[in-house]
Design a protein around this motif. Structure first.
Motif, mmCIF file in Angstrom:
data_model
loop_
_atom_site.group_PDB
_atom_site.id
_atom_site.type_symbol
_atom_site.label_atom_id
_atom_site.label_comp_id
_atom_site.label_asym_id
_atom_site.label_seq_id
_atom_site.Cartn_x
_atom_site.Cartn_y
_atom_site.Cartn_z
ATOM 1 N N LEU A 46 -38.359 15.634 -29.053
ATOM 2 C CA LEU A 46 -38.231 17.064 -28.826
ATOM 3 C C LEU A 46 -36.837 17.574 -29.216
ATOM 4 N N ASN A 47 -35.838 16.758 -28.966
ATOM 5 C CA ASN A 47 -34.480 17.135 -29.346
ATOM 6 C C ASN A 47 -34.342 17.254 -30.859
ATOM 7 N N ILE A 48 -35.012 16.327 -31.585
ATOM 8 C CA ILE A 48 -34.938 16.372 -33.051
ATOM 9 C C ILE A 48 -35.580 17.665 -33.567
ATOM 10 N N ILE A 49 -36.785 18.001 -33.059
ATOM 11 C CA ILE A 49 -37.482 19.209 -33.497
ATOM 12 C C ILE A 49 -36.638 20.455 -33.171
ATOM 13 N N TYR A 50 -36.049 20.409 -32.007
ATOM 14 C CA TYR A 50 -35.218 21.551 -31.609
ATOM 15 C C TYR A 50 -34.044 21.745 -32.575
ATOM 16 N N THR A 81 -31.954 24.998 -37.614
ATOM 17 C CA THR A 81 -31.572 25.104 -39.037
ATOM 18 C C THR A 81 -32.634 25.797 -39.878
ATOM 19 N N ARG A 82 -33.788 26.154 -39.243
ATOM 20 C CA ARG A 82 -34.904 26.841 -39.896
ATOM 21 C C ARG A 82 -35.448 26.036 -41.096
ATOM 22 N N ASP A 83 -35.362 24.694 -40.966
ATOM 23 C CA ASP A 83 -35.919 23.831 -42.044
ATOM 24 C C ASP A 83 -37.363 23.505 -41.670
ATOM 25 N N TYR A 84 -38.264 24.510 -41.959
ATOM 26 C CA TYR A 84 -39.646 24.365 -41.505
ATOM 27 C C TYR A 84 -40.403 23.284 -42.285
ATOM 28 N N LYS A 85 -40.016 23.127 -43.506
ATOM 29 C CA LYS A 85 -40.695 22.070 -44.294
ATOM 30 C C LYS A 85 -40.415 20.686 -43.707
#
Length: 584
Positions: free
Chosen positions: A388-392, A397-401
């Motif tokens: 969860l920390n990584i996704i957060y 950084t708005r790196d959705y890809k």
């Protein structure tokens, strides 16, 4: 209270039965043998006393005849003969008449009596020798006897024995009894051959099967020498009072001494004639004895078949239960009610224990599965928070890809650890999961990790506990990676070298700083884990799971490489299927 434990020597029922049998048989055997011996001795003594009476009668007859002969000799010498006329001048008519009178008197004696074999008169002064015989001896014997008598009387050597009692002498290997009386230097004597004394006993020998012989007072034989030589009989004085055994108990010998001479009569009785009347009693005793032996043997075999054998079956059944085999059902014996009842109780007890074992096994299995599931759940949330920390961080950084890619990797990750409640996976599945996990970490740390896999051929379908390798790879990233140098993780899997106990050896190593001495001592010390603490969650979790699944067949060892870095060596049984949980 003070308890003193005394070591009691255990005895088998067989040994007790044998002991009781010996206690019974020994007195019976002793009484039988001693009773048989006592009866034989009594019988032998009675036989000896009875035959001694027969022998005494014959000896009394002989002594009476010898006494009569001695008196007749005295009457002839002192009443019938005129010794003074015999000693007159050589050519005197009186002397010649007296010589004729002597011859007539001696010859007339044999016409009236038959208790002597010969009479003689000898005058050393006139050298006259007159004798009259029954004709039983040969001319050679008669000549040698005449010479012997003259020599003894003239030389006076040995004469005192001949004058006292009837005395045995040997002539041409024959024995005779002789006695001499004296008047005015004239000697009158008589002899009887030893064989003549045996004549009345020949009929008794033929009908009774016994034998007789005569000896002098030194027990030297005067007759029956052949019997003594053939049977190697040695005569002792014990035969005169009781009886004597001869030739290895083949004969008993009894004897009677003479009251009128230096000789003895002996009777030889074959042993079998004495005991032939006791053969029936001996056979009866032996039959009773062997019947007792047979009865004891039958009792012994009955106890063996009806007691010992069923009890051994009970003992073997108990040993089977002790060894863990509760599926035991014994055949119920019908001969003994008590043993049958014991066997029924044992069978019921074995069935109850089997049911109880199954119930306990199912409870333990359920408890173990619950515990394993709990341990797995402890691992799963451990990584969940980090994910969860990584996704957060990526969302910031708005790196959705990259978020989509990471989400896909996380989905595979959590699908692996949440796919089932099973505790075992294939080693190739575990390695695929580790590659996915490392990729996630690379996305997290924006760096690369080098993983060297060395898996022995044929081990892809080997089963291992889930997350077994993952836990130590994760520890390497958490503790060995510093962000300054490339982290290298080596994973090796190979078969163990023990052919009798095949096992799988997994080695996980890195190039980090390794373990401290305190950590190595703590991690390699076997301890009983009662509580899972958060700071040792991963390693303690693995230790508990290995203990639950493999018990003492698995091992976990921590070391450092000589060039630096930590080394973890795992050894577990080699299984190609999903092994059952090991329960105690």
């Amino acid at each position: 209270m003070l308890h003193i434990n005394r070591k009691i020597k255990k005895r088998s029922i067989n040994s007790i039965i044998i002991k009781i049998s010996l206690i019974v048989l020994c007195p019976i055997t002793l009484v039988t043998l001693s009773g048989n011996y006592y009866c034989q001795r009594i019988l032998l003594q009675q036989a000896a006393d009875y035959n001694r009476g027969t022998l005494s009668l014959h000896m009394e007859t002989v002594d009476t005849e010898l006494d009569n002969l001695s008196r007749s000799m005295f009457m002839i010498l002192y009443q019938s003969l005129n010794i003074s006329r015999l000693l007159q001048g050589k050519d005197s008519d009186a002397r010649i008449d007296e010589l004729l009178n002597i011859k007539t008197t001696l010859a007339g004696y044999f016409n009236a009596y038959d208790n002597a074999d010969g009479l003689f008169l000898f005058s050393p002064a006139t050298k006259d020798y007159i004798q009259s015989t029954s004709g039983k001896e040969s001319i050679q014997d008669r000549t040698k006897l005449k010479k012997y008598i003259k020599n003894v009387i003239i030389s006076s050597d040995y004469l005192d024995k001949l004058e006292g009692v009837w005395h045995p002498i040997q002539i041409n290997r024959k024995y005779l009894l002789i006695k001499v009386i004296k008047k005015d230097e004239v000697y009158l004597g008589s002899w009887i051959w030893a064989d003549s004394l045996m004549e009345p006993l020949k009929n008794l020998e033929a009908t009774s099967g016994t034998s007789f012989f005569i000896t002098d007072n030194g027990n030297s034989p005067l007759s029956g020498q052949n019997l003594l030589i053939e049977e190697n009989l040695k005569i002792t004085n014990s035969a005169l009072s009781k009886f004597q055994f001869g030739s290895r108990h083949k004969y008993i010998i009894i004897g009677i001494p003479s009251s009128t001479g230096n000789f003895r009569f002996f009777m030889v009785i074959p042993y079998h004639l004495v005991i032939q009347n006791t053969i029936f009693i001996e056979k009866l005793i032996l039959i009773v004895y062997f019947f007792t032996l047979l009865l004891l043997a039958v009792i012994f075999f009955q106890i063996q078949s009806q007691v010992i054998k069923p009890m051994n079956a009970l003992k073997n059944g108990m040993l089977e239960i002790k060894n863990g085999n509760f599926n035991v059902l014994l055949a119920v014996p019908k001969e003994t009610a008590e043993i049958s009842a014991m066997t029924d109780v044992f069978n019921d007890m074995a069935k109850d224990i089997e049911c109880l074992k199954i119930k306990v096994y199912e409870e333990q299995l359920e408890k173990t599965k619950t515990h394993l599931h709990y341990l797995n759940l402890q691992i799963k949330p451990h990584f969940f928070l980090n994910s969860l920390n990584i996704i957060y961080s990526l969302a910031l950084t708005r790196d959705y890809k990259l978020i989509m890619h990471l989400s896909k990797c996380l989905t595979d990750y959590f699908r692996y650890i949440f796919k089932s409640s099973d505790s075992m996976v294939l080693i190739q599945e575990e390695l695929r999961h580790i590659n996915n996990y490392l990729h996630i970490q690379e996305l997290r740390y924006t760096t690369s990790f080098y993983t060297n896999l060395d898996i022995e051929a044929g081990l892809d379908f080997t089963c291992i506990p889930i997350l077994l390798i993952h836990t130590f790879v994760e520890n390497s990233i958490k503790h060995a990676y510093t962000g300054k140098a490339l982290l290298v993780v080596d994973i090796k899997a190979a078969r163990g070298k023990d052919d009798f106990d095949p096992n799988l050896e997994i080695v996980i190593s890195d190039n980090g700083c390794g373990f401290s001495k305190e950590q190595l001592k703590e991690l390699n010390t076997p301890v009983v884990i009662t509580e899972v603490r958060e700071e040792h969650l991963g390693i303690l979790n693995i230790k508990q799971r290995l203990s639950l699944i493999y018990q003492d067949k698995a091992s976990l060892q921590f070391n450092n490489n000589h060039y630096g870095g930590a080394v973890v060596t795992i050894r577990i049984p080699l299984e190609t299927g999903r092994p059952a949980l090991a329960l105690t």
